[in-house]
Scaffold this motif. Sequence first.
Motif, PDB file in Angstrom:
ATOM      1  N   GLN A 641       5.394 -15.454   0.631  1.00 57.41           N
ATOM      2  CA  GLN A 641       6.111 -14.234   1.230  1.00 57.41           C
ATOM      3  C   GLN A 641       6.512 -13.246   0.295  1.00 57.41           C
ATOM      4  O   GLN A 641       6.115 -11.815   0.584  1.00 57.41           O
ATOM      5  CB  GLN A 641       7.153 -14.875   2.142  1.00 57.41           C
ATOM      6  N   THR A 644       3.958 -11.300  -1.559  1.00 57.29           N
ATOM      7  CA  THR A 644       2.829 -10.500  -0.970  1.00 57.29           C
ATOM      8  C   THR A 644       3.712  -9.310  -0.165  1.00 57.29           C
ATOM      9  O   THR A 644       3.017  -8.357   0.032  1.00 57.29           O
ATOM     10  CB  THR A 644       2.250 -11.262   0.022  1.00 57.29           C
ATOM     11  N   SER A 645       4.926  -9.423  -0.293  1.00 55.69           N
ATOM     12  CA  SER A 645       5.758  -8.326   0.401  1.00 55.69           C
ATOM     13  C   SER A 645       6.598  -7.456  -0.698  1.00 55.69           C
ATOM     14  O   SER A 645       6.682  -6.409  -0.313  1.00 55.69           O
ATOM     15  CB  SER A 645       6.634  -8.865   1.356  1.00 55.69           C
ATOM     16  N   LYS A 652       2.245  -4.907  -5.397  1.00 57.69           N
ATOM     17  CA  LYS A 652       2.822  -6.188  -4.968  1.00 57.69           C
ATOM     18  C   LYS A 652       3.026  -6.883  -6.325  1.00 57.69           C
ATOM     19  O   LYS A 652       2.481  -6.630  -7.505  1.00 57.69           O
ATOM     20  CB  LYS A 652       1.715  -6.866  -4.109  1.00 57.69           C
TER      21      LYS A 652
END
Length: 734
Positions: A641, A644-645, A652
């Motif tokens: 999480q 990728t965020s 990224k």
Amino acid sequence: MEELTTAVRQQHKFSVDRLQRYLSVKARVSNNDTLTIRQYSAGQSNPTFLIQTPSNSYVLRKKPPGELMPGAHKVDREYRVQKALFSAGFPVPQPLLHCTDVEIIGTEFYLMEHVRGRIFRDIRLPEVSPAERTALYVAAVEALAKLHSLDLASLNLEGYGKGSGYCKRQVSTWTKQYTATAHRDIPAMNELSDWLMKNLPANDNEVTLVHGDFRLDNLIFHPKEARVMALLDWELSTTGQPLADLAYFLMPHYWPTGLPIVSTMGSLKGIEGIPTVDDLISIYCRCRDIPSALPQWNFYLAMSVFKMGGIAQGIYARHLLGNASAPNAAEFSQCVEPLAKVALQLAHSRFVTGPTKDGLFLQTAKGQAVLQQVKDFMRQYVLPAQEDVAEYYSKHARSPQRWHPPEIIEDLKVKAREAGLWNLFLPSISGLSQLDYAYIAEETGHCLFAPEVFNCQAPDTGNMEVLHMFGSEEQKRKWLEPLLRGEIRSCFCMTEPDVASSDATNMECSIRRDEDNYVINGKKWWSSGAGNPQCKVAIVMCRSGPQNVSSRHGQHSMILVPMDTPGVKLDRPLTVFGQDDAIHGGHFEVHFENVRVPASNIILGEGRGFEIAQGRLGPGRLHHCMRAVGVAELALELLCQRATSRRTFGKKLYQHVCEHIAMIKVAAARMACKVVDCAIQVYGGAGVSGDVPLAQLYSYVRTLRIADGPDEVHLSSIAHLELRDQLKKAQAKL
């Protein structure tokens, strides 16, 4: 080893004196040493011998005497492939020398190290438990996958065999071998040979190193572990299609019960613990990273049984010539025709390999249903409560209230018990197997306090198991029943601060009988859960016998000690990397000063402590491991999480590439972390406490692996730079 060897058979005797003189020059075996030689009873082709001196053991493998079939018994090839594999770290005995001088013992031979371990002559493994049967078969198929994954070029074995077209060559070779040695005409063998040649697989161009005779009884396993120490008998090894090896290994799974073959090679059907063909294929394919759908599986099976028929015919032929290695070689004449008929049935069968609903770790229907209930309960109630629980412990960080569980956890326990999700760890109550519960423990690992919600928290689970298995009726009524109801908690007092507790025989906390009581004196620490106000009883491991008794494991006892007994003192909570773990009741140092409890509190009897400990540790370790899997799944989920965020500098996190300094950054931080970790291991429990600075040092050096960029980012950079350099070199050559 005696049961695996016999006196050297008459037809295989050779000059021990000449061998000893040769080995004194080539293998540093003294001429003054007594050389003991015994012959291995197994082995149908090249005679094999155990050579023992007062200080060392070796294995000698030679050609059989007399007239031999063309191309067979190439001991020089065995030596070559074992030497290459040993250098690559694959588990084979270390080859020591190869001798072509037939004047020494009458034939060419080679010498290798003797690997100590377990050899199972009966592939049905009647001498081990079902669980160990599973583990041994899994280890075997993993070793085969590892063999087939080796790079021939790096082994310098590129010219070792003829490569592609292996199946065609195999059918041709075994047809010739059978024809040359047949003592009578067997139509089924002729029909089988024709079918195989007409149905060769389309993917016969795949080439790896193949063993050629991969069976369970050609493996040496660790004396106590399900781990392959060595793969033996490389006479038939070559290069070619690896699925031929896999099919040969799995062939006994397809044999009908009662097939007249050597007793130790019987059918595996219906034997508890032997994994299914689909399970073993799945493991093999996963290890090799290939699809588990294997086309023309019927061909490979039929070819394997054809080969077995050819081998059986050859063994019988050597019996007729008088140079067979095995004393029961005459039996093999009865095997050839039945094997051919089985192979024809397999040839005309249709098999679908690939993932199935069944598996090695299959839950019962009830286990699957309860697991789904737990997942639903976790999603609906437990996971949403995490924020409130964290706020509670943050609010009471400096207050004694932190040792009291928050009301929200108590409310969740009521809900779980009403839903029937209670005491799931104990098979006699839950009706679940340990395998069923393993999946549930994995699920509860996603949240720190989830096990307590279901009354499945450590150390209470282990203590309840002890009382369930070993407690008296009075002990069960007084302590087990309220624990099962969740009315009280408990702790387990075993580890001590003043001795190396990894060896439990060092425990010094004493217990002595005084009429109808026992008196306990000593210190314990890392007593998890002792800080919870509901902790009402401790199970304490004490030394009850003198240190000089005959059995080191008969000196200790376990006894129940109510926490409100005079003389029981919670000295201090210990921290783990600065955390007191109050959510689990902490980890306390507990002192016992002339603590007097009734003699009826002893569990099972004096001197039975280690017996009880083993019964307690088994399930507990499984529970911890499965919860750890759940923790890892949660950590991985959070990692993905975040990667990728999170964006920095327009990208990224996982897209970033750093500078050359990444190399030293990774090496230095990991080195420091490893050194501190080793020091913590030496200190044991003290290493993660606040008593020595190691926990603080570990926290610091572990932080270094995140400061200025995490390790994985730097490793990504290193890989990128290396790939870039390799690409430049390749372009320069063009």
